[in-house]
Enzyme design. Structure first.
Site, short mmCIF file in Angstrom:
data_model
loop_
_atom_site.label_atom_id
_atom_site.label_comp_id
_atom_site.label_asym_id
_atom_site.label_seq_id
_atom_site.Cartn_x
_atom_site.Cartn_y
_atom_site.Cartn_z
N ASP B 359 -15.07 37.75 31.57
CA ASP B 359 -15.87 36.58 32.54
C ASP B 359 -14.72 35.39 32.47
O ASP B 359 -13.87 35.25 31.54
CB ASP B 359 -17.09 36.33 32.07
CG ASP B 359 -17.77 35.31 32.75
OD1 ASP B 359 -17.72 35.04 34.16
OD2 ASP B 359 -18.38 34.24 32.41
N ASP B 647 -16.37 33.19 40.41
CA ASP B 647 -15.79 31.95 40.92
C ASP B 647 -14.72 32.26 42.15
O ASP B 647 -14.52 33.49 42.60
CB ASP B 647 -14.84 31.44 40.09
CG ASP B 647 -15.43 30.45 39.19
OD1 ASP B 647 -16.50 30.11 39.46
OD2 ASP B 647 -14.88 29.75 38.21
N ASP B 785 -20.36 35.45 28.92
CA ASP B 785 -21.34 34.65 28.21
C ASP B 785 -22.64 34.36 29.04
O ASP B 785 -23.67 33.82 28.63
CB ASP B 785 -20.98 33.18 28.37
CG ASP B 785 -20.39 32.32 29.63
OD1 ASP B 785 -20.08 32.95 30.57
OD2 ASP B 785 -20.96 31.25 29.47
#
Lengths: 350, 1164
Positions: B359, B647, B785
């Site tokens: 990630d 993103d 996370d």
């Protein structure tokens, strides 16, 4: 300053740190010996091992060669008896057989007499477990619950003593040795006790407690193949009778292989035989009871002397010599390969 | 509960409560359930079956306790382990379940524990609360039922998102009205596009369609909203399962051979031997005897795969897990979190990882934007500090700039170049203007809870960083109304009139404000302030700026080379008359019924022209510590790293550059942004062609490959020359992951050195991992996370969660957790590598020792009539694996090290044997089995040769079964002990203790077992009485043992040495040769020094969303109290909401992001 110092640990106590301990164990930094296979260690190992093996091997071969041994197949020689025993109905008929042989050299020192059996599977699983050690320890046990089946009880419920296939199949030939000395026949004195392990004789095998042996075995019957009950195995010697009879004990110590020899008697070093068996003509008088031809087995009688490594067995000595030679040779091969490679290495580095 | 929620897809699975339950047992159910589960393991059932076999007297070749002792031991150890695991799960469950939440029950709000919240309840959330279940937004404190959420946990985006209740429910503002609400929700099961939610609300005989816009998903955080009401709905999760199946073919094979042998023997020999040894009752034929003997041999030979293997593996894994937990170098002092191995079964797979899926936000980056440098009027500031934050620890940095002169300064802001502050204090007009721009030109909202205590609510962290920078340098943005902005300029409060906000969008890539000082027209008059992407802005400057532009461009290149995000700032003075005219036209355009957007854009374009350059800012998207180094080392270790992020593409690519995944040395970076299947296929094909062309032109003779079909591309693409990278967008990925294209996509992606997938949904992350798992047969690791990484973490073989942050979902789903991405290199290269090495060594040795042990029975079978007679005493068989030989190999499996830990970091190539599975593959397995069998042959035949016809030195028979058993057993224990000594490369005190201790234990137990006392107590069990002292007193026996040991071990030594000498592994070389070490080291350093000549990456506030300018100007998002102060004129309202919703809706249909078309504009 003092205040500060005392403050810090207090704070640490208040909030227990989750930081792992910095111990060598937890951080995998334990001091350790890191052995490496270097050319020096490997070569020295090989050459030292080679030397050791060679010297041990030569010692073994030399001492094994000093052993005198004579082995006679009497199941072939006494073929009449062998045939007779093939039919189990003749079990009651006595069959005697004598075997002559000649010693060309003296057999000096302690001489041991063995009976040997071939193709007798004492190491078969069902055979090995077919005994009751509790019974042999003189305890009053229910043999029905042991592994002795089918040699546990007779149809009328009388338990067999001793029970089990091992005891039932006990070797029951008697062998006597005669020395033909100047046309007179001298019986070679034989020792029938002291042939078994001390622990077997004194710990593993015990007779049932009673005022005499026959009453101790009251209520039991001999195994089906036995000619006499267990308390009559040696009527002459109370300490060699019943379960603690040496022949019985030795038989009960089953062999690891189908071909084996059991110690039968030792020559008593008396008078003529103080130094062992002198060269000359001898005769075995054998009372042939134990059938072997039925399972294609053979019976031997063996006389042998003894050295520090036991009786005559060339295998160990030869194996050591071969192993030592191989180790030394490998040492040389490794040296050669390593030297060749080292040249390559230096070339590579350039 | 006054109303009903019903999910079609999940009505069977519908839980009664919202209780999170990861624990499996309670006190009552533990024993039965745990035993049931344990016996579901094939291995345990197998041993239970063996135990039953042993109870059948005809078959029993071993006493029942030889199996039951280890079995009970195994079951107990496993049960204890399960119990402790479950205890911790209970603890963490309770922590989650006992969170408080407010539930509406019969018209009143009550505090309830989270576990008691049920599907269908209405709950009230307050500001900054975690949304812990999927909610349907009903109403909120904000106008129009709006609420703001942060979805960083879900998709990594840190900007706030707007959610709106459907109009009919948004009026249900108070509890009495809500209590009367009785609707029915029918929702679709989750689909490929997780960000799409389809459902319908049935209420008062009306149907209302629901979309994602109405949903608050689990894992979001409520922001800037006082409260909201939501309805708990339920969506099912996926479930995964795994398999485990050992193979016992060898065992059956041996059993069959021996059974046939038995049948023949009984037929030929046993029949004649019946006078002494009659067949068992019920056995009437040799064939049946053979059948029984098969099972007897199965019992005996089962020790090739003993139960203790499973226990030992568990113990070793547990040990390795503890080493991970204990590792001080993986402890993050800042977050006070040590690394944690949450599962113990995967440690050795850590040494075999080939693909890492990472990630971005929170994993690679800290999600902190830092105003790092700036260029003002051709002068660059901020250079004193080092580029990468990690250097800060080295203590080389000077003191940060002291902002104490400014009472409003943000104490967390740090800047290291004092010259900038000096310039501000000296009154440099350019610097003042620079910061004035930063304090005015933004869409940040301020909140002043108490005097001087300012909080900025920035829509994007970039903007927040810029405004905070201005604040600290004395240009404090204090407050705003729809028409004014109040700024404290060096202590002086100045209010600017905000005339217009020229909002940001992805095409414009810039934003401007037009303002003037309120009241006295002393100031510079009407001025336009603009900030935006350099590519756009530099073209719009006044020609007189040429020299300054050149200098600034140099600075921009320099910043970009350091991986910073840049923005260019400019201003323009507007004539009042021109402005009035323009403003008039703007007013008309914004009221226009059609083509409003276009007309606005043209007007904006017109005014943002011929601007004067002020300077440039450089913002650092702070990477986590040590990320580029870690990625570099992992890449050297031949691990492929894929970044999967929610993103935007620009952000993802930028981070790709700053963490050195992408470099400017790369031959090409392919960007796949196709919206249709055909486009994506075409783009993938082009990418492959380019790669193949390149390799062809390299003269590698690949021309024939053109004829190969796409399925055979693998081999071709693996030989690609040059470095490529692939960037793919979420919507393209949706097509690429379809069944007919996935192989093509995978092959293209795998030929690239780096892969970045942006704007992917959590489900797509899982799909990408699944794809690699499916076709590449490689060990995959996913690290993340947030809640959006959970699916990926669960799908990958190994899931790693970043701990120590707000959300714990990722950690809960993970197998390993630690708080810094950089620890990954230690986890893989040190712990993983060692675990793999140790486990391989352990398995090799374990199979060796058990084959050596067991196969002796096989050879003995040929001598004992295939009767399944064991060679050893049954106690030896029972204890061999659990006492005599277990601890030394365990010590090796736990402590062994081939090279010191720092070497594994220095030579990442040392990791490769694990990936190729060189240490324990079929070949190695057969080698150790062969060694075991070789040992067993010697172990049997050397004593056989010696014992046959041999006698003791006292004349008695030597070859009795019990002496033979003791001799073979003793030589076996000695040989395997010597062998473990050879295998152990790292002799700690514990290894010494275990090896010598095991030997000592063997002899101690041997003599105890053969002692008089035990025999007196259990004469039928301890039949070997007196055997040890009688047998081991014989010199022949010791000579036999010595010979066996020498013959078994010497060839192994010779082979090992020759292998080491002729074909050393890298680890051997590292261990032995100092020379090679030095050589590698210099290579390694070269790698690290690779400089970057950066290509410029600029973009305006990457995670920015359009529409906020309008929102501010409308004043809708401002509290009434502040609005009341400013008399703002009503404008054609609600249009900003329209804009926002249109944006969302439009993108929803293509299942992607608000970035839309702008994605293409970035060219690398």
């Amino acid at each position: 300053m003092k205040n500060k110092k005392s403050f810090a640990p207090q704070e640490a106590e208040a909030r227990p740190s989750r930081c792992p301990d910095n111990s060598a164990f937890k951080q995998q930094r334990l001091p350790a010996w890191k052995p490496q296979l270097t050319i020096a260690t490997v070569l020295s190992t090989f050459f030292l091992t080679g030397a050791f093996c060679l010297s041990v091997g030569i010692c073994l071969i030399l001492s094994a060669n000093s052993v005198r041994e004579i082995q006679i197949n009497y199941s072939d020689k006494c073929s009449d008896c062998s045939k007779l025993r093939e039919n189990s109905y003749n079990w009651n008929i006595e069959c005697l057989c004598s075997v002559d042989f000649k010693l060309k050299e003296d057999m000096l020192g302690d001489v041991f007499m063995y009976y040997g059996l071939q193709n007798f599977y004492q190491n078969h699983r069902r055979y090995v477990i077919s005994r009751s050690d509790a019974q042999l320890l003189g305890r009053d046990v229910n043999v029905q619950r042991s592994y002795c089946a089918p040699f546990t009880t007779y149809n009328n419920g009388t338990p067999m003593a001793p029970c089990g296939a091992i005891a039932n199949s006990m070797f029951n030939d008697t062998i006597d040795l005669f020395y033909n000395f100047n046309s007179s026949v001298i019986q070679v004195p034989l020792l029938k006790t002291g042939n078994s392990w001390w622990t077997d004789k004194n710990v593993k095998f015990r007779n049932p407690q009673s005022h005499n042996l026959s009453s101790a075995f009251a209520g039991t019957a001999r195994p089906p193949y036995w000619q006499k009950p267990v308390y009559l195995l040696d009527e002459e010697d109370e300490r060699n009778n019943g379960y603690i009879n040496d022949d019985f004990i030795i038989w009960m110590r089953v062999s690891a292989f189908a071909t084996f020899r059991n110690l039968y008697r030792r020559i008593s070093r008396k008078r003529h035989f103080a130094d062992g068996l002198p060269a000359g003509n001898y005769t075995f008088h054998i009372s042939y009871n134990f059938p072997v031809t039925k399972f294609k087995g053979k019976k031997y009688v063996i006389l042998s002397t003894m050295v520090w490594s036991g009786g005559s067995n060339p295998f160990l000595g030869i194996a050591y010599v071969v192993c030592g030679a191989a180790a030394t040779l490998t040492g040389f091969i490794i040296t050669a390969i390593h030297l060749k490679l080292r040249k390559k290495k230096t070339y590579f580095q350039k | 509960v006054p109303w009903l929620s019903w999910c079609l897809a999940s009505w069977l699975l519908r839980p009664q409560s919202n209780c999170i339950k990861t624990s499996k047992y309670n006190i009552v159910t533990f024993l039965p359930v745990n035993l049931f589960e344990q016996f579901q393991e094939v291995a345990n059932t197998y041993f239970l079956f063996l135990l039953i076999l042993q109870l059948i007297p005809q078959i029993s070749s071993l006493s029942w306790f030889t199996t039951i002792v280890p079995l009970v031991l195994v079951l107990t150890i496993t049960a204890v382990k399960d119990a402790t695991d479950d205890y911790f799960r209970h603890k963490s469950d309770n922590q989650v379940n006992n969170r408080q939440s407010q539930v509406l029950i019969s018209g009143a709000l009550r505090q309830e524990q989270w576990m008691n919240v049920r599907v269908g309840d209405i709950i009230k959330l307050e500001n900054n609360q975690f949304v812990a279940a999927d909610l349907l937004l009903l109403s909120s404190s904000e106008p129009h039922g709006l609420c703001y959420i942060e979805t960083a946990e879900l998709d990594g985006e840190t900007n706030m998102k707007v959610r709106q209740a459907i109009p009919v429910t948004s009026e249900l503002g108070d509890t009495s009205k809500l209590a009367l609400f009785d609707g029915e929700v029918i929702c679709e099961p989750p689909n490929n596009k997780l960000d799409k939610f389809g459902g319908t609300l049935y209420w008062k005989e009306n149907k209302y369609p629901l979309s994602n816009q109405n949903m608050l998903l689990r894992g979001c955080v409520l922001r800037n909203t006082e409260w909201c009401f939501g309805l708990v709905i339920f969506r099912p999760d996926q479930i995964q399962a795994d398999e485990h199946r050992p193979i016992f073919g060898f065992l059956v094979c041996m059993g069959v051979i021996l059974a046939i042998g038995n049948a023949i023997w009984e037929h030929e020999v046993g029949v004649c031997f019946q006078i002494y040894l009659p067949w068992d009752e019920g056995v009437h034929s040799a064939f049946f005897s053979g059948f029984l003997s098969f099972w007897s041999y199965i019992i005996i030979l089962n020790t090739v795969v003993p139960i203790s293997l499973y226990v030992s593996v568990e113990v070793i894994r547990l040990g390795h897990s503890y080493f991970i937990n204990w590792d001080k170098k993986m402890y993050c002092a800042k977050r006070r979190t040590p690394a944690e191995a949450r599962t113990t079964t995967l440690n050795e797979e850590l040494g075999q990882v080939e693909y890492i899926f990472s990630d971005k936000t929170g994993t690679l980056t800290q999600n902190i934007m830092v105003f790092s440098k700036c260029s003002v009027n051709g002068h660059s500031y901020g250079d004193v500090q080092d580029v990468l934050g990690h250097k800060a620890e080295l203590g080389e940095r000077p003191e940060p700039v002291d902002f104490s002169f400014n009472p409003l300064a943000d104490p967390r802001f740090q800047f290291w170049d004092p010259s900038l502050l000096e310039a501000v204090k000296l009154g440099d007009p350019h610097v003042h203007e620079f910061f004035r721009l930063l304090s005015l030109c933004h869409t940040v909202m301020s909140e002043e809870k108490s005097e001087g205590e300012l909080f900025y609510k920035a829509q994007s962290p970039d903007e927040g960083a810029l405004v905070t920078a201005a604040r600290n340098f004395g240009f404090v943005f204090r407050s705003r109304t729809p028409k004014t902005i109040t700024v404290h300029e060096l202590g002086r409060a100045i209010t600017y009139q905000l005339l217009a906000i020229l909002d940001f969008n992805n095409i414009r890539k810039r934003m401007s404000v037009i303002g003037e000082v309120l009241g006295a027209r002393l100031g510079p008059g009407i001025r336009l302030y603009c900030k935006g992407a350099d590519t756009i802005l530099l073209e719009r400057l006044h020609p007189t700026n040429q020299d300054l532009t050149n200098v600034t461009t140099d600075h921009l290149n320099e910043y970009a080379g350091e991986g910073l995000r840049t923005l260019v700032l400019a201003y323009k003075d507007l004539e009042e008359s021109y402005y009035e005219d323009w403003s008039e036209r703007l007013h008309r355009a914004s009221g226009a019924p059609e083509a409003r957007e276009d007309r606005l854009a043209r007007l904006y374009d017109e005014v943002e022209h011929d601007m004067m350059l002020l300077g440039a800012t450089a913002i650092e998207d702070k990477l986590q510590q040590g990320v580029p180094e870690t990625i570099a080392i992992l890449t050297l270790a031949n691990i492929k790293i894929w970044v999967l992020t929610g993103d935007k593409q620009e952000t993802a690519v930028n981070i790709g550059y700053s963490c050195k995944m992408l470099t400017d040395d790369m031959t090409e970076v392919f960007v796949i942004t196709g919206h249709t299947v055909l486009e994506v296929r075409e783009e993938l094909r082009k990418a492959r062609e380019k790669m193949m062309d390149a390799s062809r032109s390299m003269g590698n003779g690949f021309s024939y490959q053109e004829k190969l079909s796409s399925t055979k591309l693998t081999s071709v693409l693996e030989a690609i020359a040059g470095e490529y990278a692939l960037v793919i967008n979420g919507h393209s990925l949706a097509h690429a992951l379809e069944a007919d294209m996935e192989v093509e996509f995978l092959e293209t992606a795998c030929a690239c050195k780096a892969v970045i997938c942006c704007r992917v949904t959590p489900l797509q992350k899982a799909q990408v991992v699944e794809l690699v798992k499916k076709y590449k047969k490689a060990v995959t690791l996913a690290i993340g996370d947030g809640a959006n990484d959970v699916s990926m973490i669960k799908t990958a073989h190994i899931g790693v969660g970043i701990s120590g942050q707000e959300g714990i979902q990722a950690v809960l789903a993970s197998d390993y957790s630690f708080s810094q991405f950089k620890f990954l290199q230690r986890l893989l290269l040190v712990h993983g590598r060692w675990s793999y090495l140790r486990m391989c060594k352990f398995l090799c040795y374990f199979f060796y020792k058990n084959f050596a042990f067991t196969m002796v029975h096989f050879w003995f079978g040929f001598f004992c009539g295939f009767s399944a007679q064991t060679v050893y005493d049954q106690y030896f068989i029972t204890l061999y694996n659990i006492v005599y030989t277990s601890l030394p190999v365990l010590a090796m499996g736990v402590f062994d090290q081939d090279v010191p830990e720092q070497r594994s970091m220095e030579y990442p190539k040392l990791y490769e044997p694990g990936q190729l599975n060189l240490l324990f593959n079929k070949r190695e397995f057969f080698i150790c089995i062969a060694q075991g069998i070789y040992t067993s042959v010697l172990m049997f035949f050397i004593p056989y040769g010696v014992f046959a016809d041999a006698t003791r030195d006292d004349g008695a028979q030597l070859a009795d079964y019990q002496s033979f058993a003791v001799t073979v057993a003793t030589s076996l224990v000695i040989v395997v002990s010597v062998q473990i000594g050879l295998d152990t490369g790292f002799w700690t005190a514990i290894n010494h203790f275990f090896i010598w201790g095991s030997l000592a234990a063997y002899f101690a137990i041997l003599f105890a077992m053969h002692s008089d006392g035990l025999f007196q107590m259990f004469p039928n069990q301890f039949r070997f009485v007196g055997n040890a002292q009688n047998t081991l007193a014989q010199p022949t026996v010791w000579l036999t043992i010595a010979l066996t040991t020498v013959v078994c071990v010497m060839p192994v030594v010779a082979f090992r040495f020759l292998k080491l000498d002729l074909k050393p592994e890298l680890s051997d070389t590292v261990r032995y040769t100092q020379l090679v070490r030095k050589k590698q080291k210099t290579q390694h350093r070269c790698m690290r020094r690779v400089g970057r000549v950066g290509s410029r990456r600029s973009g305006y506030a990457f995670s920015h969303q359009e529409g906020f300018g309008e929102l501010i100007m409308s004043g809708k998002n401002m509290r009434l109290s502040s609005l009341a102060l400013s008399g703002f004129a009503a404008r054609p309202s609600a249009s900003w909401i329209e804009t926002l919703r249109k944006k969302k809706g439009g993108e929803g249909s293509t299942a992607c992001s608000p970035s839309g078309a702008a994605d293409k504009t970035l060219k690398v």
